[in-house]
Design an enzyme around this catalytic site. Structure first.
Site, PDB file in Angstrom:
ATOM      1  N   VAL A 126      24.139  24.523  17.201  1.00  0.00           N
ATOM      2  CA  VAL A 126      25.547  24.717  17.537  1.00  0.00           C
ATOM      3  C   VAL A 126      26.470  24.027  16.532  1.00  0.00           C
ATOM      4  CG1 VAL A 126      25.670  22.719  19.086  1.00  0.00           C
ATOM      5  CG2 VAL A 126      27.222  24.667  19.426  1.00  0.00           C
ATOM      6  N   LYS A 127      26.026  22.910  15.941  1.00  0.00           N
ATOM      7  CA  LYS A 127      26.891  22.202  14.982  1.00  0.00           C
ATOM      8  C   LYS A 127      27.126  23.012  13.717  1.00  0.00           C
ATOM      9  CE  LYS A 127      23.061  19.589  12.935  1.00  0.00           C
ATOM     10  NZ  LYS A 127      22.499  18.241  12.705  1.00  0.00           N
ATOM     11  N   GLY A 128      26.190  23.905  13.371  1.00  0.00           N
ATOM     12  CA  GLY A 128      26.391  24.820  12.264  1.00  0.00           C
ATOM     13  C   GLY A 128      26.484  24.158  10.908  1.00  0.00           C
TER      14      GLY A 128
END
Length: 244
Positions: A126-128
């Site tokens: 999710v942090k990408g």
């Protein structure tokens, strides 16, 4: 129409380039002469040795600067252009709901002995990366990140269990073309395990892949360095849409 260019160093079109390499010899005058000889055989004329440093026992790293006479024809360059629209997360989510009426399932892994998860995590977590959220951020995508050193049989089994729409594989280790061998092994295993036309999308990525080799490696898409989660998500919904 051809458009020819030559490398640029000090002035436009002077043909100056800088190359680096390692020779399996200790650092001495003979080693430096060997480096210049190699540079000359590569077409650098004149070649200048600008850096040489011993690397452990019996190896020396060199940087050579020199002029080449070669021209590059820009009209003859072959690249893989993005053939799908670049979408925002909400647009991807909306298309998944419209086209699939369920979540799009993505299984990701680093296969073989590759333990470098930075690439696959940048796309999936999710942090990408580069200010973009990874695929876990997309509400209509279900992501299964298997991590590193996953065997091909385990990857195939997970894809079948999870009913994956797409399998994403990252390969950073490239010694002796390990990334190519692993990718061919993976694509062959999926062809054997799925009926024709029913296997998930196979997508591979890594800094040393040639994006034009997808067909040769038996995969649907190759992403090279600098790829962002948004590009991958946009491709996945485009490719899945083309299949439905």
């Amino acid at each position: 129409m051809s458009e020819y260019v030559r490398p640029y160093g000090d002035t436009t079109g002077d043909g100056m380039v800088q190359v680096s390499f390692t020779l399996p010899v200790p650092h001495d005058k003979v080693a430096e002469g060997a480096a210049l000889q190699l540079a000359a055989k590569m077409g650098l004329d004149p070649a200048m040795l600008v850096h040489a440093k011993q690397m452990g026992t019996g190896f020396t790293f060199f940087v050579v600067y020199g002029r080449v006479s070669h021209l590059v024809d820009l009209a003859a360059v072959t690249v893989v252009e993005r053939d799908y629209p670049l979408l925002a997360a909400k647009e991807v989510n909306a298309l998944v709901r419209k086209r699939l009426r369920r979540k799009l399932v993505v299984v990701g892994a680093c296969i073989g002995t590759d333990a470098h998860t930075v690439g696959i995590d940048a796309i999936l977590n999710v942090k990408g990366v580069a200010g973009e959220k990874g695929l876990e951020y997309y509400r209509e995508l279900r992501v299964v990140n298997m991590g590193a050193q996953v065997t091909v049989p385990d990857l195939v089994a997970a894809a079948r269990t999870e009913k994956a729409d797409a399998v994403l594989v990252s390969q950073v280790v490239t010694q002796k073309d390990a990334h190519l061998h692993n990718t061919r092994e993976m694509s062959a295993a999926f062809r054997e395990s799925y009926p024709a036309g029913r296997r998930p999308l196979l997508v591979v990525g890594g800094p040393r892949f040639d994006e034009t080799m997808a067909g040769d490696l038996g995969v649907d898409r190759i992403f090279s360095r600098g790829t962002t989660p948004r590009e991958v998500a946009s491709y996945l919904i485009h490719a899945v849409k083309e299949r439905t």
